[in-house]
Enzyme design. Structure first.
Site, PDB file in Angstrom:
ATOM      1  N   HIS A  38       0.816  -1.313   0.183  1.00  0.00           N
ATOM      2  CA  HIS A  38      -0.146   0.190   0.129  1.00  0.00           C
ATOM      3  C   HIS A  38       0.798   1.263   0.054  1.00  0.00           C
ATOM      4  CE1 HIS A  38      -2.307  -3.406   1.768  1.00  0.00           C
ATOM      5  NE2 HIS A  38      -3.357  -2.822   1.394  1.00  0.00           N
ATOM      6  N   HIS A 269      -3.946   3.167  -3.228  1.00  0.00           N
ATOM      7  CA  HIS A 269      -4.230   2.836  -1.826  1.00  0.00           C
ATOM      8  C   HIS A 269      -3.387   1.375  -1.739  1.00  0.00           C
ATOM      9  CE1 HIS A 269      -6.364   1.002   1.678  1.00  0.00           C
ATOM     10  NE2 HIS A 269      -6.275  -0.114   0.937  1.00  0.00           N
ATOM     11  N   GLU A 416     -17.341  -3.738  24.727  1.00  0.00           N
ATOM     12  CA  GLU A 416     -16.450  -4.906  25.125  1.00  0.00           C
ATOM     13  C   GLU A 416     -15.410  -5.006  24.064  1.00  0.00           C
ATOM     14  OE1 GLU A 416     -19.687  -4.966  24.322  1.00  0.00           O
ATOM     15  OE2 GLU A 416     -20.752  -5.694  26.246  1.00  0.00           O
ATOM     16  N   HIS A 478     -28.465 -14.428  25.320  1.00  0.00           N
ATOM     17  CA  HIS A 478     -27.090 -14.242  26.411  1.00  0.00           C
ATOM     18  C   HIS A 478     -26.431 -15.633  26.651  1.00  0.00           C
ATOM     19  CE1 HIS A 478     -28.934 -10.665  26.834  1.00  0.00           C
ATOM     20  NE2 HIS A 478     -28.173 -10.272  27.730  1.00  0.00           N
TER      21      HIS A 478
HETATM   22  C1  LIG Z   1     -11.324  -4.706  10.059  1.00  0.00           C
HETATM   23  C2  LIG Z   1     -10.649  -4.412   8.730  1.00  0.00           C
HETATM   24  N1  LIG Z   1     -11.685  -4.496   7.494  1.00  0.00           N
HETATM   25  C3  LIG Z   1     -11.282  -4.151   6.271  1.00  0.00           C
HETATM   26  C4  LIG Z   1      -9.869  -4.159   6.131  1.00  0.00           C
HETATM   27  C5  LIG Z   1      -9.597  -4.067   4.562  1.00  0.00           C
HETATM   28  N2  LIG Z   1      -9.087  -2.948   4.541  1.00  0.00           N
HETATM   29  C6  LIG Z   1      -7.524  -2.296   4.474  1.00  0.00           C
HETATM   30  S1  LIG Z   1      -7.469  -0.801   4.136  1.00  0.00           S
HETATM   31  C7  LIG Z   1      -9.067  -0.449   3.978  1.00  0.00           C
HETATM   32  C8  LIG Z   1      -9.291   0.814   3.605  1.00  0.00           C
HETATM   33  C9  LIG Z   1      -9.017   1.906   4.610  1.00  0.00           C
HETATM   34  O1  LIG Z   1      -9.263   3.233   4.220  1.00  0.00           O
HETATM   35  P1  LIG Z   1      -8.317   4.303   4.562  1.00  0.00           P
HETATM   36  O2  LIG Z   1      -8.089   3.984   6.208  1.00  0.00           O
HETATM   37  O3  LIG Z   1      -8.982   5.533   4.344  1.00  0.00           O
HETATM   38  O4  LIG Z   1      -7.030   4.113   4.288  1.00  0.00           O
HETATM   39  P2  LIG Z   1      -6.571   4.863   2.648  1.00  0.00           P
HETATM   40  O5  LIG Z   1      -7.013   4.123   1.500  1.00  0.00           O
HETATM   41  O6  LIG Z   1      -6.655   6.176   2.919  1.00  0.00           O
HETATM   42  O7  LIG Z   1      -4.956   4.281   2.739  1.00  0.00           O
HETATM   43  C10 LIG Z   1      -9.764  -1.758   4.025  1.00  0.00           C
HETATM   44  C11 LIG Z   1     -11.328  -1.872   4.066  1.00  0.00           C
HETATM   45  C12 LIG Z   1      -9.103  -4.190   7.024  1.00  0.00           C
HETATM   46  N3  LIG Z   1      -7.711  -4.034   6.959  1.00  0.00           N
HETATM   47  N4  LIG Z   1      -9.442  -4.211   8.284  1.00  0.00           N
END
Ligand SMILES: Cc1ncc(C[n+]2csc(CCOP(=O)(O)OP(=O)(O)O)c2C)c(N)n1
Ligand SMILES: [Mg+2]
Length: 668
Positions: A38, A269, A416, A478
């Site tokens: 990334h 990204h 939690e 629960h």
């Molecule tokens: C809990 C979770 N859900 C989904 C992902 C997959 N994922 C990785 S980065 C991302 C998008 C994140 O967007 P942002 O924080 O705005 O990052 P940017 O594109 O700006 O680098 C996703 C959905 C993940 N790593 N963790």
């Protein structure tokens, strides 16, 4: 060798923009070489990170664990190349340029996402979005608590987190932000990579949230800056450091900043920029150097920063050496529990075997905790608003309150997941052993952070009560069914389901001694009889399972049970012997994991060669491992129901009669 003074004069001509461009180049080149990763986030946040490190953060790469360092959390863990580039530039010994060249390859330090323990200086594992910012809350809380105990002379640092749009969209962020704002965690500074882009495209596809308003509503100081205006970023960080509450700095950035054609697009990204765009970026940012080549003057400027942290560390060490708090502080940071804790638990077990104390295991846990908390101050308790159900607070435990951190009990609120992440942060920070309670059923809610406790080998203790249909009237919403299987399937997690007050004390001891593993104590709401025939100094739960009742004759059947069902297995064994002359052994198995770790001979001696029946008021999944092809299982096959517990056990046929019948079917 170049002298420090010479390095300084070379470095003096380097601008912070050059330093930031080094991050950009390393990130895009590493991702390109790995053909995976990334680049957008590291390139977009390079300016912010440079200002943060060059002007503020106190860390020492030669002593990555010195206790009073600032904590840096890359909550947007997919931007791991930002962290690795920083570590190379700052001079961490385990992060030479070759590691960046091996980004994301097997055996490299540069794993896809930052992993605590995998490379020096990674304070917490990130990647599951929202975890980092929530873990940072625990770190910032631990800092205040440790400072309250040992004074600002020894504990006086900040926790900085870089979070993306994703971290702020995740539900856990709501819990974490609310808790941090409430507790006025003024040493927590979150830098939001406000680039308005995530994977699918602009964030406007899925959110209209006014994030600054959200943070303000939770009691944070909020500042908005252009994330490429270094002076503005610096001024905001400075103001945040002076604030009396946690800070959000919304850094408006361009994802993939520097890439002339792809910058600002989601295309940066999570994919390499490609050779052409990388060449164009080099041109655009004026980076005339070969891939993985950072010129000496820029590298020197970065290494100087490390020098500042080193000086701070040395000064701190002198303060520590002269401090009357030194011994107490070192004990706390070392995390070694005094023998008194285990002596108290030993005496506790003896006393309650003699008294045959019959209590719910949640109550037994409270009683054991009273002994533990009386013998050490390292433990920090809490609950997600179920203190008087989980029974997690003990006498003389003062509460943590907004602005007041001298206590040792945290009201985590109905959060939690946030609680679990905060406990990870407390454990990672050092100085405390966190435990926290909720109902076992809501392990689902905490799961994301529990998994990271295990992945990071942190000593976090989850006190999870109301562990089966035995909770009764609250009904199937629960009543946990599949939760034990889920927890047992999690690597490096102790799952303890003690059968009585004695096993509860034993399991607490094992949890506290598991310095590199989190534990879940699975505890009953209902009363359970004391089952041990005699006191032994040996912690019988430590081998995971043991023969609780050996029949006088040769075993015809072995009944294996955990927790509240051990009592049922014992009654079934007695019935089999009395009414049918069948010799039945009863095995109590409070921990599958520890039993699995025993040698084959021991396991065989416990399990025997007779047919086996397992009894557990939960899903069968996994039990076939212990009962084999010819075994039987008495437990749950679907969801529970709302009724008094004794009626439910009858209704779902988890009774001594049912166990005896299952056993006889196997034998005859
Ligand atoms: C809990 C979770 N859900 C989904 C992902 C997959 N994922 C990785 S980065 C991302 C998008 C994140 O967007 P942002 O924080 O705005 O990052 P940017 O594109 O700006 O680098 C996703 C959905 C993940 N790593 N963790
Ligand atoms: Mg984004």
């Amino acid at each position: 060798m170049t002298s420090l003074a010479a390095l300084k004069s070379v470095a003096a001509s380097v601008s912070e923009r050059d330093m930031a461009n080094a991050i950009r180049a390393l990130a895009m080149d590493s991702v390109q070489k790995a053909n995976s990763g990334h680049p957008g986030m590291p390139m977009g946040m390079a300016d912010v990170a440079t200002v943060l490190f060059s002007r503020f953060i106190n860390i020492d790469p030669t002593a990555p664990d010195w206790p009073d360092r600032d904590r840096f959390v890359l909550s947007a863990g997919h931007g791991s190349m930002l962290q690795y580039a920083l570590h190379y530039l700052l001079g961490y010994e385990d992060m030479p340029i070759e590691e960046l060249q091996r980004f994301r390859q097997l055996g490299s330090r540069t794993a896809g996402h930052p992993e605590h323990g995998h490379a020096l200086g990674i304070e917490t594992t990130t990647g599951p979005l929202g975890q980092g910012i929530s873990t940072a809350v625990g770190m910032a809380l631990a800092e205040r608590m440790l400072a309250a105990r040992h004074g600002a002379d020894l504990v006086d640092h900040y926790t900085y987190a870089i979070a993306g749009d994703g971290c702020l969209q995740e539900g856990i962020s709501h819990e974490a932000i609310d808790l941090a704002g409430h507790l006025k965690l003024s040493r927590l500074i979150v830098l939001w990579d406000d680039n308005a882009i995530s994977i699918d495209g602009p964030t406007s596809l899925s959110t209209s949230m006014d994030q600054p308003a959200r943070f303000k509503a939770a009691g944070w100081l909020v500042q908005l800056v252009d994330g490429h205006d270094m002076e503005a970023v610096a001024a905001a960080i400075e103001a945040a450091r002076q604030a009396d509450r946690p800070s959000l700095i919304a850094c408006r950035t361009v994802i993939g900043k520097g890439a002339p054609n792809l910058g600002g697009s989601e295309k940066t990204h999570g994919a390499p920029l490609g050779d052409a765009e990388i060449a164009a970026t080099r041109q655009n940012i004026g980076w005339a150097y070969a891939p993985f080549k950072v010129p000496d003057d820029i590298l020197s400027a970065w290494r100087e920063i490390a020098g500042r942290g080193q000086a701070a560390r040395r000064a701190w060490e002198q303060r520590l050496a002269a401090s009357p708090q030194r011994k107490a502080f070192e004990r706390a940071i070392g995390g070694k529990l005094p023998d008194a804790v285990f002596e108290a638990l030993g005496a506790f077990r003896k006393e309650h075997v003699e008294k045959a104390t019959k209590v719910a295991t949640r109550k037994a846990s409270e009683m054991a905790l009273a002994a533990i908390n009386g013998a050490t101050e390292l433990t920090v308790g809490g609950s997600a608003d179920l203190t008087h159900s989980n029974l997690t607070i003990t006498k003389d435990m003062d509460r943590i309150v907004p602005g007041g951190y001298a206590g040792r009990y945290v009201h985590y609120g109905i959060r939690e997941h946030g609680m679990a992440a905060a406990m990870n942060g407390i454990a990672l920070h050092g100085g405390f052993i966190p435990y926290g309670g909720t109902f076992l059923c809501f392990a689902d809610y905490a799961r994301g952070a529990m998994r990271l406790s295990a992945l990071m080998s942190q000593r976090v203790v989850y006190v999870m009560t109301h562990d089966s249909i035995g909770l009764g009237e609250d009904g199937p919403t629960h009543q946990p069914i599949e939760h034990l299987a889920m927890l047992r399937a999690t690597p490096n997690l102790n799952v303890f389901r003690p059968a009585d007050i004695i096993e509860t004390a034993e399991c607490w001891e094992l949890a506290l001694k598991s310095e590199r593993r989190p534990s879940v104590l699975v505890l009953s709401r209902q009363n359970l009889p004391m089952l041990r025939q005699a006191h032994s100094d040996e912690n019988r739960s430590s081998r995971g399972a043991y023969v609780l009742r050996e029949p006088s004759a040769h075993r015809a059947v072995t009944l294996i049970a955990t927790g509240s069902e051990v009592e049922i297995a014992v009654a079934a064994a007695e019935r089999l012997e009395r009414e049918h002359g069948i010799a039945a052994a009863v095995v109590s198995m409070p921990s599958w994991e520890l039993f699995e770790e025993q040698d084959a001979d021991y396991r065989k001696s416990v399990l025997g060669s007779a047919p086996r029946v397992a009894v557990e008021a939960a899903a069968r999944l996994g039990w076939d491992r212990w009962i084999g092809d010819t075994g039987a299982f008495v437990g749950m096959t679907g969801f529970g129901a709302s009724a008094p517990a004794p009626d439910l056990y009858k209704h779902f046929d988890i009774t001594p009669e049912a166990v005896a019948t299952a056993a006889m079917k196997l034998i005859i």
